[in-house]
Design a protein around this motif. Structure first.
Motif, PDB file in Angstrom:
ATOM      1  N   SER A  48      91.438  -1.009  41.887  1.00  0.00           N
ATOM      2  CA  SER A  48      91.458  -0.489  40.513  1.00  0.00           C
ATOM      3  C   SER A  48      90.695   0.823  40.419  1.00  0.00           C
ATOM      4  O   SER A  48      91.141   1.769  39.750  1.00  0.00           O
ATOM      5  CB  SER A  48      90.828  -1.503  39.552  1.00  0.00           C
ATOM      6  N   ALA A  49      89.544   0.872  41.076  1.00  0.00           N
ATOM      7  CA  ALA A  49      88.735   2.094  41.039  1.00  0.00           C
ATOM      8  C   ALA A  49      89.413   3.220  41.800  1.00  0.00           C
ATOM      9  O   ALA A  49      89.320   4.392  41.414  1.00  0.00           O
ATOM     10  CB  ALA A  49      87.350   1.814  41.609  1.00  0.00           C
ATOM     11  N   ASP A  50      90.106   2.884  42.884  1.00  0.00           N
ATOM     12  CA  ASP A  50      90.852   3.899  43.632  1.00  0.00           C
ATOM     13  C   ASP A  50      91.963   4.506  42.777  1.00  0.00           C
ATOM     14  O   ASP A  50      92.178   5.726  42.781  1.00  0.00           O
ATOM     15  CB  ASP A  50      91.467   3.289  44.901  1.00  0.00           C
ATOM     16  N   VAL A  51      92.682   3.649  42.060  1.00  0.00           N
ATOM     17  CA  VAL A  51      93.748   4.130  41.178  1.00  0.00           C
ATOM     18  C   VAL A  51      93.164   5.063  40.118  1.00  0.00           C
ATOM     19  O   VAL A  51      93.716   6.137  39.829  1.00  0.00           O
ATOM     20  CB  VAL A  51      94.481   2.951  40.506  1.00  0.00           C
ATOM     21  N   PHE A  52      92.043   4.659  39.545  1.00  0.00           N
ATOM     22  CA  PHE A  52      91.386   5.475  38.522  1.00  0.00           C
ATOM     23  C   PHE A  52      90.994   6.843  39.072  1.00  0.00           C
ATOM     24  O   PHE A  52      91.319   7.884  38.484  1.00  0.00           O
ATOM     25  CB  PHE A  52      90.142   4.741  38.009  1.00  0.00           C
ATOM     26  N   ALA A  53      90.299   6.843  40.206  1.00  0.00           N
ATOM     27  CA  ALA A  53      89.820   8.098  40.781  1.00  0.00           C
ATOM     28  C   ALA A  53      90.974   9.021  41.165  1.00  0.00           C
ATOM     29  O   ALA A  53      90.919  10.239  40.943  1.00  0.00           O
ATOM     30  CB  ALA A  53      88.935   7.810  41.991  1.00  0.00           C
ATOM     31  N   SER A  54      92.027   8.446  41.726  1.00  0.00           N
ATOM     32  CA  SER A  54      93.189   9.237  42.120  1.00  0.00           C
ATOM     33  C   SER A  54      93.878   9.854  40.902  1.00  0.00           C
ATOM     34  O   SER A  54      94.333  11.007  40.940  1.00  0.00           O
ATOM     35  CB  SER A  54      94.186   8.380  42.891  1.00  0.00           C
ATOM     36  N   ALA A  55      93.947   9.092  39.812  1.00  0.00           N
ATOM     37  CA  ALA A  55      94.581   9.592  38.599  1.00  0.00           C
ATOM     38  C   ALA A  55      93.793  10.753  38.005  1.00  0.00           C
ATOM     39  O   ALA A  55      94.374  11.755  37.569  1.00  0.00           O
ATOM     40  CB  ALA A  55      94.727   8.466  37.574  1.00  0.00           C
ATOM     41  N   VAL A  56      92.477  10.618  37.969  1.00  0.00           N
ATOM     42  CA  VAL A  56      91.643  11.702  37.446  1.00  0.00           C
ATOM     43  C   VAL A  56      91.818  12.966  38.279  1.00  0.00           C
ATOM     44  O   VAL A  56      91.987  14.073  37.745  1.00  0.00           O
ATOM     45  CB  VAL A  56      90.155  11.287  37.413  1.00  0.00           C
ATOM     46  N   LYS A  57      91.811  12.811  39.587  1.00  0.00           N
ATOM     47  CA  LYS A  57      91.963  13.968  40.470  1.00  0.00           C
ATOM     48  C   LYS A  57      93.328  14.621  40.285  1.00  0.00           C
ATOM     49  O   LYS A  57      93.449  15.859  40.230  1.00  0.00           O
ATOM     50  CB  LYS A  57      91.773  13.534  41.926  1.00  0.00           C
ATOM     51  N   ARG A  58      94.360  13.799  40.175  1.00  0.00           N
ATOM     52  CA  ARG A  58      95.715  14.323  40.015  1.00  0.00           C
ATOM     53  C   ARG A  58      95.866  15.076  38.697  1.00  0.00           C
ATOM     54  O   ARG A  58      96.443  16.157  38.649  1.00  0.00           O
ATOM     55  CB  ARG A  58      96.708  13.162  40.061  1.00  0.00           C
ATOM     56  N   MET A  59      95.320  14.504  37.633  1.00  0.00           N
ATOM     57  CA  MET A  59      95.509  15.097  36.311  1.00  0.00           C
ATOM     58  C   MET A  59      94.633  16.325  36.066  1.00  0.00           C
ATOM     59  O   MET A  59      94.826  17.035  35.087  1.00  0.00           O
ATOM     60  CB  MET A  59      95.269  14.037  35.229  1.00  0.00           C
ATOM     61  N   THR A  60      93.655  16.548  36.933  1.00  0.00           N
ATOM     62  CA  THR A  60      92.818  17.743  36.793  1.00  0.00           C
ATOM     63  C   THR A  60      93.082  18.745  37.911  1.00  0.00           C
ATOM     64  O   THR A  60      92.315  19.692  38.094  1.00  0.00           O
ATOM     65  CB  THR A  60      91.323  17.372  36.804  1.00  0.00           C
ATOM     66  N   GLY A  61      94.143  18.521  38.657  1.00  0.00           N
ATOM     67  CA  GLY A  61      94.452  19.444  39.741  1.00  0.00           C
ATOM     68  C   GLY A  61      93.354  19.523  40.787  1.00  0.00           C
ATOM     69  O   GLY A  61      93.141  20.574  41.411  1.00  0.00           O
ATOM     70  N   GLY A  62      92.631  18.405  40.974  1.00  0.00           N
ATOM     71  CA  GLY A  62      91.574  18.352  41.978  1.00  0.00           C
ATOM     72  C   GLY A  62      90.233  18.870  41.503  1.00  0.00           C
ATOM     73  O   GLY A  62      89.265  18.870  42.275  1.00  0.00           O
ATOM     74  N   LYS A  63      90.128  19.254  40.243  1.00  0.00           N
ATOM     75  CA  LYS A  63      88.869  19.809  39.729  1.00  0.00           C
ATOM     76  C   LYS A  63      87.850  18.745  39.350  1.00  0.00           C
ATOM     77  O   LYS A  63      86.677  19.040  39.154  1.00  0.00           O
ATOM     78  CB  LYS A  63      89.155  20.695  38.501  1.00  0.00           C
ATOM     79  N   PHE A  64      88.293  17.495  39.213  1.00  0.00           N
ATOM     80  CA  PHE A  64      87.391  16.390  38.873  1.00  0.00           C
ATOM     81  C   PHE A  64      87.566  15.348  39.974  1.00  0.00           C
ATOM     82  O   PHE A  64      88.524  14.596  40.000  1.00  0.00           O
ATOM     83  CB  PHE A  64      87.759  15.819  37.506  1.00  0.00           C
ATOM     84  N   ASP A  65      86.615  15.316  40.900  1.00  0.00           N
ATOM     85  CA  ASP A  65      86.716  14.466  42.081  1.00  0.00           C
ATOM     86  C   ASP A  65      85.726  13.315  41.961  1.00  0.00           C
ATOM     87  O   ASP A  65      84.519  13.536  41.800  1.00  0.00           O
ATOM     88  CB  ASP A  65      86.423  15.290  43.338  1.00  0.00           C
ATOM     89  N   ILE A  66      86.232  12.090  42.037  1.00  0.00           N
ATOM     90  CA  ILE A  66      85.386  10.896  41.914  1.00  0.00           C
ATOM     91  C   ILE A  66      85.513  10.067  43.182  1.00  0.00           C
ATOM     92  O   ILE A  66      86.610   9.646  43.548  1.00  0.00           O
ATOM     93  CB  ILE A  66      85.796  10.049  40.691  1.00  0.00           C
ATOM     94  N   SER A  67      84.405   9.837  43.857  1.00  0.00           N
ATOM     95  CA  SER A  67      84.425   9.016  45.067  1.00  0.00           C
ATOM     96  C   SER A  67      84.108   7.568  44.712  1.00  0.00           C
ATOM     97  O   SER A  67      83.299   7.288  43.833  1.00  0.00           O
ATOM     98  CB  SER A  67      83.406   9.538  46.088  1.00  0.00           C
ATOM     99  N   VAL A  68      84.783   6.648  45.397  1.00  0.00           N
ATOM    100  CA  VAL A  68      84.622   5.213  45.139  1.00  0.00           C
ATOM    101  C   VAL A  68      83.838   4.587  46.291  1.00  0.00           C
ATOM    102  O   VAL A  68      84.149   4.816  47.463  1.00  0.00           O
ATOM    103  CB  VAL A  68      85.987   4.518  44.996  1.00  0.00           C
ATOM    104  N   HIS A  69      82.834   3.779  45.952  1.00  0.00           N
ATOM    105  CA  HIS A  69      81.958   3.184  46.964  1.00  0.00           C
ATOM    106  C   HIS A  69      81.933   1.671  46.799  1.00  0.00           C
ATOM    107  O   HIS A  69      81.628   1.154  45.719  1.00  0.00           O
ATOM    108  CB  HIS A  69      80.546   3.759  46.830  1.00  0.00           C
TER     109      HIS A  69
END
Length: 359
Positions: A48-69
């Motif tokens: 779920s967190a991976d999907v979230f982080a990937s969506a944020v990155k995609r929708m910001t053109g890579g300008k908002f990068d969230i790593s999942v731990h």
């Protein structure tokens, strides 16, 4: 946080996906971290967190990068809320009921025994008063909440011995998630709160007598059928489990309106994807478990009735002792009453009919 005001800006997500948002792309790059309460090996719930982080990155053109731990990488599974509260990490992904020790209201945000199913709970959260009431409560912990997935109704867990009556629960050391233990202990069970990664070993060594996790897909991955043969249903303590993203309020409020809308849209994508994955993968996994000789059994009616009674007694006591609980639980239960009435006429009747047909 007013969910509806954020949604007014959610149109930006579609614009970003089309690659036509120069104002957002001009913003400084952001880097956040998500501390998960789950191991990476459980691709559905951790995913779920991976999907979230990937969506944020995609929708910001890579300008908002969230790593999942994963659990244990930045902090233990049951410390992620403290990490968000203190600002050590910007956000976490977790099951809210893990933290009922702080206040029983946390359990309402995730799952309470004999609570709502996944559709009902999502409806209360998003269109009822659920998120509004919970965000008012969570403000004292310095974070806001967004939906992080739902597992659907869970199984009742794996037992070393058959459960034929209430007497078989006496003294049973049972790994059960969070708040469920407060009801189980009234039935004579000795609840154990153990992270997913430690369940198999605890069952194998006999440290515990039984364990529940989520359902067939995850349970098969954990190999629980290899160390306990009896697989019970339903998990009455989790008619559904609403997972959550907790976001540090200072971190969230520092975002632009566009990025707030993107975070919200990404959370909704993760929420829907998680439920879809469980509904897709659980049937095939159950077939595999049955083929591997798992004994799939319903809890005896006596156990179900006694459990319901114990849960209602607990809620009555909490109404008298916890004002936060009383306020939010009253709204929760009123919403559920109407949902049960509606489902009785449509969903339940249709589902029961279809279960008796040969497809």
């Amino acid at each position: 946080m007013d969910r509806r005001s954020v949604l007014k800006n959610a149109g930006i997500a579609g614009i970003l996906a089309a690659g036509a948002a120069p104002a957002v792309h001009a913003q400084a790059a952001l880097r956040w971290r998500i501390a998960s309460s789950f191991p990476k090996s459980l691709d559905t719930i951790y995913g779920s967190a991976d999907v979230f982080a990937s969506a944020v990155k995609r929708m910001t053109g890579g300008k908002f990068d969230i790593s999942v731990h994963q659990a244990g990488e930045l902090m233990p599974a049951f410390n992620v809320v403290d990490g968000v509260q203190s600002g050590t990490v910007e956000m976490c992904h977790t099951a809210p009921y893990y933290f009922f020790g702080k206040n029983e209201v946390f359990a309402i945000g995730g799952a309470i025994p004999f609570g709502m199913n996944s559709r009902q709970l999502t409806a209360w959260m998003l269109e009822g008063n659920g998120e509004k009431l919970l965000n008012e409560f969570y403000a004292k912990y310095n974070f806001v909440v967004m939906p992080g997935g739902n597992t659907g109704t869970q199984m009742g867990g794996w037992f070393r011995k058959e459960i034929k009556s209430l007497d078989d629960l006496k003294g049973l050391k049972f790994r059960a998630g969070g708040f469920a233990g407060k009801v189980l202990e009234r039935l004579g069970v000795v609840p154990q709160n153990i992270p997913a990664g430690e369940i198999y070993q605890s069952l194998e060594k006999g440290t515990i007598d039984a364990a529940e996790w989520i359902g067939p897909y995850d349970d098969l991955k954990l190999g629980l059928n290899k160390v306990a043969p009896f697989y019970y249903y339903p998990g009455w303590w989790e008619g559904s489990l609403h997972l959550s993203f907790y976001i540090n309020d200072k971190a969230f409020n520092s975002l632009s309106n566009e990025n707030k809308a993107i975070v919200r849209a990404a959370a909704m994508e993760a929420h829907l994807t998680t439920q879809a994955k469980y509904d897709t993968f659980n049937p095939g996994a159950l077939k595999q478990l049955v083929a591997a000789k798992a004994k799939v059994l319903p809890f005896p009616q006596q156990v179900m009735d006694a459990s319901f009674k114990a849960a209602m007694e607990l809620y009555h006591e909490l109404d008298a002792s916890n004002p936060d609980w009383k306020k939010i639980y009253a709204d929760y239960r009123n919403f559920q009453r109407d949902q049960v009435l509606w489902f009785r006429f449509a969903e339940s009747r249709f589902d029961n009919f279809m279960m008796g047909q040969k497809l």
